[in-house]
Design an enzyme around this catalytic site. Structure first.
Site, PDB file in Angstrom:
ATOM      1  N   ALA A   1      -4.800   7.593  -4.071  1.00 49.67           N
ATOM      2  CA  ALA A   1      -3.331   7.156  -4.283  1.00 49.67           C
ATOM      3  C   ALA A   1      -3.468   5.619  -4.621  1.00 49.67           C
ATOM      4  O   ALA A   1      -3.426   4.595  -3.741  1.00 49.67           O
ATOM      5  CB  ALA A   1      -2.415   7.299  -3.185  1.00 49.67           C
TER       6      ALA A   1
ATOM      7  N   SER B   1       0.918  -1.146  -0.155  1.00 49.71           N
ATOM      8  CA  SER B   1      -0.051   0.036   0.061  1.00 49.71           C
ATOM      9  C   SER B   1       0.868   0.998   0.056  1.00 49.71           C
ATOM     10  O   SER B   1       1.976   1.189  -0.363  1.00 49.71           O
ATOM     11  CB  SER B   1      -0.979  -0.009   1.265  1.00 49.71           C
ATOM     12  OG  SER B   1      -1.974   0.980   1.197  1.00 49.71           O
ATOM     13  N   ASN B   2       0.462   2.420   0.525  1.00 50.26           N
ATOM     14  CA  ASN B   2       1.191   3.737   0.585  1.00 50.26           C
ATOM     15  C   ASN B   2       0.468   4.636   1.556  1.00 50.26           C
ATOM     16  O   ASN B   2      -0.614   4.183   2.110  1.00 50.26           O
ATOM     17  CB  ASN B   2       1.067   4.425  -0.996  1.00 50.26           C
ATOM     18  CG  ASN B   2      -0.316   4.790  -1.333  1.00 50.26           C
ATOM     19  OD1 ASN B   2      -1.015   5.661  -0.612  1.00 50.26           O
ATOM     20  ND2 ASN B   2      -0.793   4.075  -2.339  1.00 50.26           N
ATOM     21  N   PRO B   3       1.076   5.707   1.884  1.00 49.26           N
ATOM     22  CA  PRO B   3       0.793   6.229   3.095  1.00 49.26           C
ATOM     23  C   PRO B   3      -0.325   7.405   3.153  1.00 49.26           C
ATOM     24  O   PRO B   3      -0.494   8.181   3.838  1.00 49.26           O
ATOM     25  CB  PRO B   3       1.989   6.820   3.820  1.00 49.26           C
ATOM     26  CG  PRO B   3       3.069   6.931   2.663  1.00 49.26           C
ATOM     27  CD  PRO B   3       2.412   6.096   1.690  1.00 49.26           C
ATOM     28  N   SER B   4      -1.026   7.071   1.949  1.00 49.29           N
ATOM     29  CA  SER B   4      -2.172   8.258   1.923  1.00 49.29           C
ATOM     30  C   SER B   4      -3.045   8.106   2.978  1.00 49.29           C
ATOM     31  O   SER B   4      -3.711   7.222   3.313  1.00 49.29           O
ATOM     32  CB  SER B   4      -2.801   7.953   0.462  1.00 49.29           C
ATOM     33  OG  SER B   4      -4.149   8.704   0.420  1.00 49.29           O
TER      34      SER B   4
END
Ligand code: CTP
Length: 217
Positions: free
Chosen positions: A92, A24-27
């Site tokens: 994101a 995943s990503n930190p959005s």
């Protein structure tokens, strides 16, 4: 004048490779949620498609659709796009997903683990290719270098009417932070800087510019 129907995506997606692990990503989702809130204030009908986030949805949404993966977000946006007047793609979305999702948790007795990845569908590019006259599509471009040049390239490639470009990877702006600093770009060469401001303030500015550029102000 008929009410503007806005479809907005927010937050990250999660691409699982086993039942308990994902890429995943930190959005945080804050930018997309702030756009939903600003659009509601501006009197729009708002549908929000959201990846997993830890913030509350604003009251008064026409629809709130929680999704997890890029594939689910694609399905949610694709099936709603034709009925909206404005799409704001602030999510994101993961660019890659594991080729396989293991049925059971991967055990750590394997000496090393490599996860084979494949690209996800570019949701914005996919739906904006069939944009009808009068429909307005806004993309986001998260960049760590050559921000405007890359953002302008993405705006053209993805058939967007407006691009919100921001520098990520610096402390105090982008993904997780409360404040942000963006450049708004248009295909006619138009360009506007927000300066550093709260995400609520930037969201209000984005919504106002959309309405003005659509000729609905
Ligand atoms: N986007 C999308 N579907 C994807 C990836 C991105 O709809 N699978 C959208 C994002 O929501 C954003 C825009 O495309 O509005 C640009 O996303 P960004 O991550 O900046 O760019 P990419 O096209 O993924 O390019 P790169 O990662 O190479 O910079």
């Amino acid at each position: 004048m008929p009410q503007i129907r806005l479809l907005v995506s927010a937050g990250p997606t999660r691409e699982h490779f086993d039942p308990v692990r994902f890429i995943s990503n930190p959005s945080s989702g804050r930018m997309g949620y702030a756009i939903a809130t600003a659009a509601l204030r501006a009197g729009m009908s708002v549908s929000l498609v959201s990846g997993p986030v830890a913030i509350d949805a604003p009251a008064g949404l026409a629809e709130l659709l929680p999704v997890t993966s890029a594939a689910e977000m694609l399905e949610a946006i694709d099936s709603r796009f034709d009925a909206c007047d404005v799409l704001v793609m602030s999510a994101a979305v993961s660019d890659y997903r594991p080729v396989r999702r293991m049925e059971h948790k991967v055990k750590k007795d394997a000496l090393s683990l490599s996860v084979e990845m494949e690209p996800t569908v570019d949701i914005l590019r996919h739906v904006a290719a069939r944009k009808r006259p009068g429909q307005y599509v806004v993309g986001f471009a998260a960049e760590t270098q050559d921000v405007e040049a890359y953002a302008i390239g993405k705006m053209r490639a993805k058939n967007c009417d407006m691009m919100v470009a921001n520098r990520v990877g610096l402390p105090g702006s982008g993904f997780e932070s409360r404040d942000n600093s963006v450049v708004l770009l248009w295909p006619d060469g138009g360009r506007e800087e927000s300066g550093t401001a709260g995400k609520d303030e930037i969201a209000a500015m984005i919504v106002e510019r959309i309405v003005r550029r659509m000729g609905r102000a």
